[in-house]
Design an enzyme around this catalytic site. Sequence first.
Site, mmCIF file in Angstrom:
data_model
loop_
_atom_site.group_PDB
_atom_site.id
_atom_site.type_symbol
_atom_site.label_atom_id
_atom_site.label_comp_id
_atom_site.label_asym_id
_atom_site.label_seq_id
_atom_site.Cartn_x
_atom_site.Cartn_y
_atom_site.Cartn_z
ATOM 1 N N LYS A 26 11.080 -29.140 -59.823
ATOM 2 C CA LYS A 26 10.624 -29.062 -61.341
ATOM 3 C C LYS A 26 11.006 -27.814 -61.881
ATOM 4 O O LYS A 26 11.556 -27.509 -62.853
ATOM 5 C CB LYS A 26 9.204 -29.733 -61.664
ATOM 6 N N ASN A 27 10.481 -26.820 -61.041
ATOM 7 C CA ASN A 27 10.690 -25.304 -61.634
ATOM 8 C C ASN A 27 12.021 -24.699 -61.436
ATOM 9 O O ASN A 27 11.987 -23.492 -61.767
ATOM 10 C CB ASN A 27 9.377 -24.688 -60.947
ATOM 11 N N ARG A 35 6.645 -24.816 -71.374
ATOM 12 C CA ARG A 35 6.835 -23.262 -71.402
ATOM 13 C C ARG A 35 8.603 -22.888 -71.302
ATOM 14 O O ARG A 35 8.755 -21.665 -71.529
ATOM 15 C CB ARG A 35 6.052 -22.434 -70.165
ATOM 16 N N CYS A 95 0.685 -25.840 -68.819
ATOM 17 C CA CYS A 95 -0.833 -26.142 -68.278
ATOM 18 C C CYS A 95 -1.760 -25.176 -68.768
ATOM 19 O O CYS A 95 -1.394 -24.023 -68.633
ATOM 20 C CB CYS A 95 -0.837 -26.449 -66.673
ATOM 21 N N ASP A 134 0.576 -23.052 -56.762
ATOM 22 C CA ASP A 134 0.487 -24.603 -57.080
ATOM 23 C C ASP A 134 0.397 -25.254 -55.823
ATOM 24 O O ASP A 134 0.145 -26.405 -56.086
ATOM 25 C CB ASP A 134 2.119 -24.930 -57.509
ATOM 26 N N VAL A 162 -3.094 -15.584 -58.720
ATOM 27 C CA VAL A 162 -1.804 -15.682 -59.629
ATOM 28 C C VAL A 162 -2.390 -15.993 -61.163
ATOM 29 O O VAL A 162 -1.947 -15.384 -62.147
ATOM 30 C CB VAL A 162 -0.866 -16.653 -59.152
HETATM 31 C C1 EPZ Z 1 6.022 -20.657 -63.238
HETATM 32 O O1 EPZ Z 1 5.186 -20.292 -64.248
HETATM 33 C C2 EPZ Z 1 5.823 -22.076 -62.883
HETATM 34 N N1 EPZ Z 1 6.296 -22.805 -64.113
HETATM 35 C C3 EPZ Z 1 4.456 -22.467 -62.406
HETATM 36 O O2 EPZ Z 1 4.334 -23.774 -62.084
HETATM 37 C C4 EPZ Z 1 4.144 -21.464 -61.274
HETATM 38 O O3 EPZ Z 1 2.540 -21.768 -60.931
HETATM 39 C C5 EPZ Z 1 4.166 -19.754 -61.635
HETATM 40 O O4 EPZ Z 1 5.516 -19.987 -61.978
HETATM 41 C C6 EPZ Z 1 3.934 -19.001 -60.459
HETATM 42 O O5 EPZ Z 1 4.707 -19.654 -59.390
HETATM 43 C C7 EPZ Z 1 7.642 -23.088 -64.170
HETATM 44 O O6 EPZ Z 1 8.371 -22.616 -63.312
HETATM 45 C C8 EPZ Z 1 7.775 -23.938 -65.473
HETATM 46 P P1 EPZ Z 1 4.492 -16.334 -64.041
HETATM 47 P P2 EPZ Z 1 5.367 -18.838 -65.119
HETATM 48 O O7 EPZ Z 1 5.333 -15.895 -65.256
HETATM 49 O O8 EPZ Z 1 6.975 -18.660 -65.060
HETATM 50 C C9 EPZ Z 1 1.327 -13.559 -65.774
HETATM 51 C C10 EPZ Z 1 3.410 -25.848 -62.083
HETATM 52 O O9 EPZ Z 1 2.043 -26.546 -62.038
HETATM 53 N N2 EPZ Z 1 2.237 -12.999 -67.029
HETATM 54 O O10 EPZ Z 1 4.979 -16.223 -62.671
HETATM 55 O O11 EPZ Z 1 5.029 -19.042 -66.550
HETATM 56 C C11 EPZ Z 1 0.798 -15.120 -66.064
HETATM 57 O O12 EPZ Z 1 -0.106 -15.290 -66.979
HETATM 58 C C12 EPZ Z 1 3.536 -24.521 -62.905
HETATM 59 O O13 EPZ Z 1 4.426 -26.493 -61.753
HETATM 60 C C13 EPZ Z 1 2.071 -12.240 -68.050
HETATM 61 O O14 EPZ Z 1 0.965 -11.718 -67.945
HETATM 62 O O15 EPZ Z 1 4.336 -18.057 -64.152
HETATM 63 C C14 EPZ Z 1 0.279 -15.240 -64.684
HETATM 64 O O16 EPZ Z 1 -1.092 -14.731 -64.458
HETATM 65 C C15 EPZ Z 1 2.145 -23.997 -63.475
HETATM 66 N N3 EPZ Z 1 3.016 -12.135 -68.962
HETATM 67 C C16 EPZ Z 1 1.277 -14.472 -63.860
HETATM 68 O O17 EPZ Z 1 2.097 -13.678 -64.692
HETATM 69 C C17 EPZ Z 1 4.129 -12.748 -69.190
HETATM 70 O O18 EPZ Z 1 4.779 -12.450 -70.075
HETATM 71 C C18 EPZ Z 1 2.441 -15.332 -63.108
HETATM 72 O O19 EPZ Z 1 3.155 -16.199 -64.066
HETATM 73 C C19 EPZ Z 1 4.368 -13.758 -68.195
HETATM 74 C C20 EPZ Z 1 3.599 -13.921 -67.064
#
Ligand code: EPZ
Length: 437
Positions: free
Chosen positions: A22-23, A96, A120, A310, A332
Amino acid sequence: MNQLRVHGGSPLSGEITVRGAKNFVSKAMVAALLGEEPSELRNIPDISDVNVVSGLLKLHGVIVERDVQGGVIRLDPRNVESAHKADIDTHAGSSRIPILLCGPLVHRLGEAFIPDLGGCRIGDRPIDYHLGILRQFGAQVDKLDTGILITAPRGLHGTKVELPYPSVGATEQLLLTAVRAQGLTELRNAAIEPEIMDLIAVLQRMGAIISVDTDRTIRVEGVDRLGGFTHTALPDRIEAASWASAALATRGDVYVRGARQADMMTFLNTFRKVGGAFDIDDGGIRFRHPGTDLNSIVLETDVHPGFMTDWQQPLVVALTQAAGLSIVHETVYEKRFGFTDALVRMGATIQVYRECLGGLQCRFGQRNFLHSAVVSGPTPLRAADIEVPDLRGGFSHLIAALAAEGTSRVRGIGLINRGYENFTAKLEALGAKVETD
Ligand code: EPZ
């Protein structure tokens, strides 16, 4: 179909197949928008996130042809056009992924309107890194009443970025923008998840020039034109690990066809430490309960190559069946233990803490986030009525209901379709007794 009755207490046993991640799939579909020729993506799962991205691409003039059964999607972006804001707005709150359309749409159309995001609720999930990156490329970001408007009056230009945290989405944002920006881009502290490597592979097939160094530095040389790609998506390692955890929690034996060892090394090490057994062959991985007591562990989630956040929620259900105290430190997302409330109602002994337990201090230490959990087991689980809180938390509740004696009602299961294709059919194939209401 939004409620599932689960008659639990029997082991899951048999074989299911996982298809593309999915991701990754949703991001590769967005990448197709950058090309001036059609693309074909294979191994596509039938999940609602794919429908959301298809809908958004169609609004922008991309011709989308999909063979759902065969798992193939063809995307023809030759006649990309601006969409009406009101139409785009109908996708507000759905996912997202829309934030990743910024770079491709600005390159193709000169502007991008992005609706308010969904996804989520497992933390605040800000988009400050994304917007900061776009601004560094020279984009102008205007916040509207609903959504944001991105324009680039003087074009997008290569830049140097250092992320405060290796965010998956921000790394993808940078890649999808840099490949067609003018000049060189350098990203330090990039995320290097397998899904990102597969996205880089897709972009390379389209004509991009991208290198990845061992120190998390990604360098991109912008090119004037990108073509299409044909690519088979990497398997969904989150779905695979979810079924593995389900096998462990229900004392079962599940062969996950399509699961790939290389993407799951860290999960497999942990699974083995808990006491789970697995056998790997060319077609997939068989996950088994050992028939003896499971072990408690100390676990910390992290960015790749660490233990994925995840994977945490499904595995915690299995840890309720392990002997002793397990400590889980979620580094995370700040709010990813909300799902444990339902597990406690079902008989699990889980306490959540603000402190960083069992490992290093993380970004959430000394703040008001319940981001460490202590799980004491084994505790028999009993049936309950549960509301699905988020995608992975929801699947974890399903696992708990399958492991529990009695009949549970799991409401809001539509959310689980976002990331688990045909999960009710798969549950039935594994011998689970479930009924949709
Ligand atoms: C991706 O989310 C995945 N979603 C998530 O899967 C996954 O948990 C995550 O990566 C980590 O592996 C998709 O790919 C659609 P991040 P993403 O940016 O890209 C902070 C699932 O269940 N952050 O790596 O949104 C954020 O708040 C989902 O399949 C900021 O602070 O995750 C988090 O604490 C859930 N500012 C951390 O970074 C930003 O601008 C990591 O988020 C961006 C992120």
